[in-house]
Motif scaffolding. Structure first.
Motif, PDB file in Angstrom:
ATOM      1  N   LYS A 119       0.823  -1.211   0.000  1.00 45.02           N
ATOM      2  CA  LYS A 119       0.000   0.000   0.000  1.00 45.02           C
ATOM      3  C   LYS A 119       0.861   1.268   0.000  1.00 45.02           C
ATOM      4  CE  LYS A 119      -3.688  -2.571   0.523  1.00 45.02           C
ATOM      5  NZ  LYS A 119      -4.627  -2.776  -0.593  1.00 45.02           N
ATOM      6  N   THR A 120       2.159   1.095  -0.072  1.00 45.28           N
ATOM      7  CA  THR A 120       3.063   2.233   0.119  1.00 45.28           C
ATOM      8  C   THR A 120       3.040   3.221  -1.042  1.00 45.28           C
ATOM      9  OG1 THR A 120       4.505   0.797   1.409  1.00 45.28           O
ATOM     10  CG2 THR A 120       5.454   2.869   0.623  1.00 45.28           C
ATOM     11  N   CYS A 121       3.044   2.708  -2.306  1.00 44.47           N
ATOM     12  CA  CYS A 121       3.135   3.577  -3.481  1.00 44.47           C
ATOM     13  C   CYS A 121       2.597   2.837  -4.698  1.00 44.47           C
ATOM     14  CB  CYS A 121       4.595   4.002  -3.705  1.00 44.47           C
ATOM     15  SG  CYS A 121       5.702   2.611  -4.052  1.00 44.47           S
ATOM     16  N   PRO A 122       2.416   3.535  -5.826  1.00 43.75           N
ATOM     17  CA  PRO A 122       1.951   2.855  -7.039  1.00 43.75           C
ATOM     18  C   PRO A 122       2.918   1.755  -7.468  1.00 43.75           C
ATOM     19  CG  PRO A 122       1.777   5.241  -7.287  1.00 43.75           C
ATOM     20  CD  PRO A 122       2.525   4.997  -6.022  1.00 43.75           C
ATOM     21  N   VAL A 123       2.368   0.740  -8.179  1.00 43.86           N
ATOM     22  CA  VAL A 123       3.151  -0.399  -8.644  1.00 43.86           C
ATOM     23  C   VAL A 123       3.116  -0.432 -10.174  1.00 43.86           C
ATOM     24  CG1 VAL A 123       3.457  -2.901  -8.603  1.00 43.86           C
ATOM     25  CG2 VAL A 123       2.625  -1.703  -6.561  1.00 43.86           C
ATOM     26  N   LEU A 124       4.305  -0.575 -10.779  1.00 44.52           N
ATOM     27  CA  LEU A 124       4.412  -0.742 -12.237  1.00 44.52           C
ATOM     28  C   LEU A 124       4.905  -2.141 -12.537  1.00 44.52           C
ATOM     29  CD1 LEU A 124       6.040   2.545 -13.614  1.00 44.52           C
ATOM     30  CD2 LEU A 124       3.678   1.787 -13.878  1.00 44.52           C
ATOM     31  N   ASP A 125       4.179  -2.872 -13.398  1.00 41.16           N
ATOM     32  CA  ASP A 125       4.636  -4.186 -13.824  1.00 41.16           C
ATOM     33  C   ASP A 125       5.668  -4.023 -14.943  1.00 41.16           C
ATOM     34  OD1 ASP A 125       3.110  -5.758 -12.125  1.00 41.16           O
ATOM     35  OD2 ASP A 125       1.350  -5.600 -13.421  1.00 41.16           O
ATOM     36  N   VAL A 126       6.664  -4.897 -14.932  1.00 43.63           N
ATOM     37  CA  VAL A 126       7.696  -4.856 -15.954  1.00 43.63           C
ATOM     38  C   VAL A 126       8.164  -6.275 -16.239  1.00 43.63           C
ATOM     39  CG1 VAL A 126       9.538  -4.502 -14.257  1.00 43.63           C
ATOM     40  CG2 VAL A 126       9.911  -3.848 -16.634  1.00 43.63           C
ATOM     41  N   THR A 127       8.372  -6.586 -17.513  1.00 42.63           N
ATOM     42  CA  THR A 127       8.867  -7.909 -17.886  1.00 42.63           C
ATOM     43  C   THR A 127      10.389  -7.945 -17.776  1.00 42.63           C
ATOM     44  OG1 THR A 127       8.978  -7.255 -20.213  1.00 42.63           O
ATOM     45  CG2 THR A 127       6.929  -8.288 -19.457  1.00 42.63           C
TER      46      THR A 127
END
Length: 574
Positions: A390-398
């Protein structure tokens, strides 16, 4: 009955003889019954037969038999050949040709003589044969063909040479250039031939080339010079250029041969056994004077990538974003973290869920707030991270994601809210996971500090350094470069000369002044668009160690790393 020929006939014969002499022809006229009606005296110059065989009334067959017996018959091999045509077959073939309406050919008559035969059979049945000597013309054609073949062979030999070679005429226009020379410019020979150096290189270099070329033409003394050339593809070429004068007085040429010493200038023993860590480098760069730089970084950039990361270029100077990468792939960690740090972001990585939780606890303890969590799609316990983070936004990356494209995504994700400014410097929130979570203190060193105010040039530097796997930071002006030097203590500084707030000379002098209190000396390399003597003297006076010219190339930067950062180069090639 009067057997004496008329006076008109004698006049006609005299006219024909004179005409044949004037035109250099031999003429033979035959009747319908294949007997000779007229033969010019010049026929004996071509075929040394018995004179009676040319008298009117002689059968054409007998004349041809006499020609065969001389061995100087047309359309056969020379007389010294062992192959002999059958006499009757050859006479029969020639009789058939005489009865053609038209026949013309150039044939060998002997070892070195060529004749042109023209045969016509008129509607009245009279046959006319004219013979002319074309030996000189044939020799010229053969010589021309030989010369063309020789030129073609010479061009093939020159194209096979690995060293660039070109030839200029006395007007200093290119009249020949081999494949290696054209490859430097990345153009076809047609784009160089017929042009001068002023059409191909910068005016300053063209003037220098002209001076040396004219000196060689005037004195005949060879000219030698060591040069550093950057090819059109960005690769470096280290050459010893030699110029020679060839030809005859009034028709001299200048031949320029660039001996490629790139691969033999020096051997770098990266490993004692000379294994895979060994390589080649220049021992003494100072012997090479700057030559032409054909590399265009804007042409070399991926245009689509520029479009996709346009927002990244616009916000490149922005700093303060804190990014955490969660990945179990060590290769991805090294590649992505170095790229993010080099663009001014505070970034580090964790390798499993336990380290992620320990990092979050350590960050909260130190009052550090993350801006973005970059989560590898192959990260262990990925679903658990989504559920509890819940700390910050999450970006998915391959794992195979492009680091530059990821940088653009990070900037886009953070544009809706300003990045938080923490009171803690970068070094205070980097966490090591050798067991328990612990804060690491001390300065965070980088390999290269780049001082460059132009954003496109910043992007070019980041592309090259990221491709080399080198950690770096970019400063937008001279004052920021001095501040980052104090903070990061880089191993090498690439300093642009013209920058706002504080120029490169002033920034270099400030760094040298600060170093006088520490005894440490950081190599500083000037990056300039010109190589004027006054600039180079200012570089030296301000404490700079070397210089390179824009536009920069990957090989140029790698050469600097090899020269000044031996330890870094050994690590990169390990």
């Amino acid at each position: 009955m009067n057997d004496v020929a008329s006076g008109g006939a004698d006049i006609s014969r005299i006219v024909l003889e004179s005409s044949c002499d004037a035109l250099g022809l031999a003429l033979l006229v035959c009747g319908r019954d294949d007997t000779i009606l007229y033969a010019s005296a010049s026929m004996l110059q071509f075929f040394p037969v018995q004179p009676h065989l040319l008298k009117p009334g002689t059968r054409l067959r007998d004349f041809l038999g006499g020609v065969y017996d001389t061995g100087l018959r047309p359309s056969t091999l020379p007389e010294n050949s062992r192959r002999r045509a059958n006499r009757e077959d050859w006479i029969a073939e020639q009789m058939g040709l005489h009865w053609r309406e038209r026949y013309e050919s150039v044939e060998r008559a002997g070892r070195t003589r060529w004749i042109c035969l023209r045969k016509r059979r008129l509607s009245s049945g009279i046959g006319i044969v004219s013979i002319s000597d074309v030996s000189d013309q044939k020799k010229r054609e053969e010589q021309l063909q030989t010369d063309l073949e020789r030129v073609e062979l010479t061009e093939q030999i020159l194209d096979a040479q690995p060293n660039p070679i070109c030839v200029k005429d006395r007007n200093l226009n290119y009249i020949a250039a081999n494949r290696a020379f054209c490859a430097i410019h990345d153009v076809a020979p047609e784009a160089i031939l017929g042009r001068s150096a002023w059409d191909v290189v910068d005016a300053e270099l063209a003037d220098r080339f002209d001076q040396s070329d004219r000196h060689v033409l005037a004195t005949g003394r060879p000219h030698s010079e060591a040069e550093h050339i950057v090819r059109a593809d960005g690769s470096d070429l280290w050459v010893v250029t030699r110029k020679y004068r060839v030809g005859v007085p009034g028709r001299h040429f200048v031949v320029t041969c660039m001996n490629d010493v790139t691969d033999i200038a020096a051997w770098y023993h990266g490993a004692e056994d000379g294994g895979s860590n060994s390589g080649l480098q220049i021992r003494d760069y100072s012997i090479f004077t700057p030559a032409q730089n054909f590399y265009d970084p804007f042409r070399a950039l991926n245009v689509q990538q520029l479009v996709e990361t346009g927002s990244m270029i616009e916000t490149l100077p922005a700093r303060g974003l804190r990014v955490l990468l969660a990945t179990a792939d060590s290769g991805m960690e090294a590649r992505v973290v170095a790229r993010l740090r080099g663009s001014g972001l505070d970034a580090c990585a964790v390798r499993n869920h336990e380290e992620l939780e320990a990092f979050a606890a350590a960050a909260e303890h130190h009052g550090v707030k993350l801006d973005i969590l970059v989560l590898d799609t192959a990260f262990p316990a990925r679903e658990a991270v989504y559920a509890g983070w819940k700390t910050c936004p999450v970006l998915d990356v391959t794992p195979d994601a492009d680091a530059t494209a990821l940088l653009g995504e990070i900037f886009r994700a953070s544009t809706d809210r300003p990045p938080p400014r923490s009171q803690f410097p970068q070094a205070d929130w980097e966490v090591s996971f050798d067991g328990d979570a612990a804060a690491r203190t001390g300065a965070s060193e980088v390999d290269v500090l780049v001082a460059e105010d132009n954003q496109i040039n910043q992007f070019v530097f980041s592309q090259i350094l990221d491709g080399l796997g080198v950690s770096y930071r970019i400063a937008g002006n001279g004052r920021e470069a001095v501040d980052l030097w104090h903070e990061l203590q880089p191993s090498l500084v690439l300093m642009d000369i013209s920058m706002p707030v504080m120029n490169g000379f002033e920034a270099a002098a400030a760094i040298r002044d600060a170093e006088s209190q520490t005894g440490r000396r950081t190599p500083i390399v000037a990056v300039t668009a010109q190589a004027l003597g006054v600039d180079l003297r200012q570089c030296e006076a301000s404490g700079m160690d070397d210089h390179i010219m824009k536009p920069i190339s990957p090989d140029m930067i790698e050469a600097l790393l090899r020269k000044y950062l031996r330890a870094v180069h050994a690590r990169l090639t390990a």
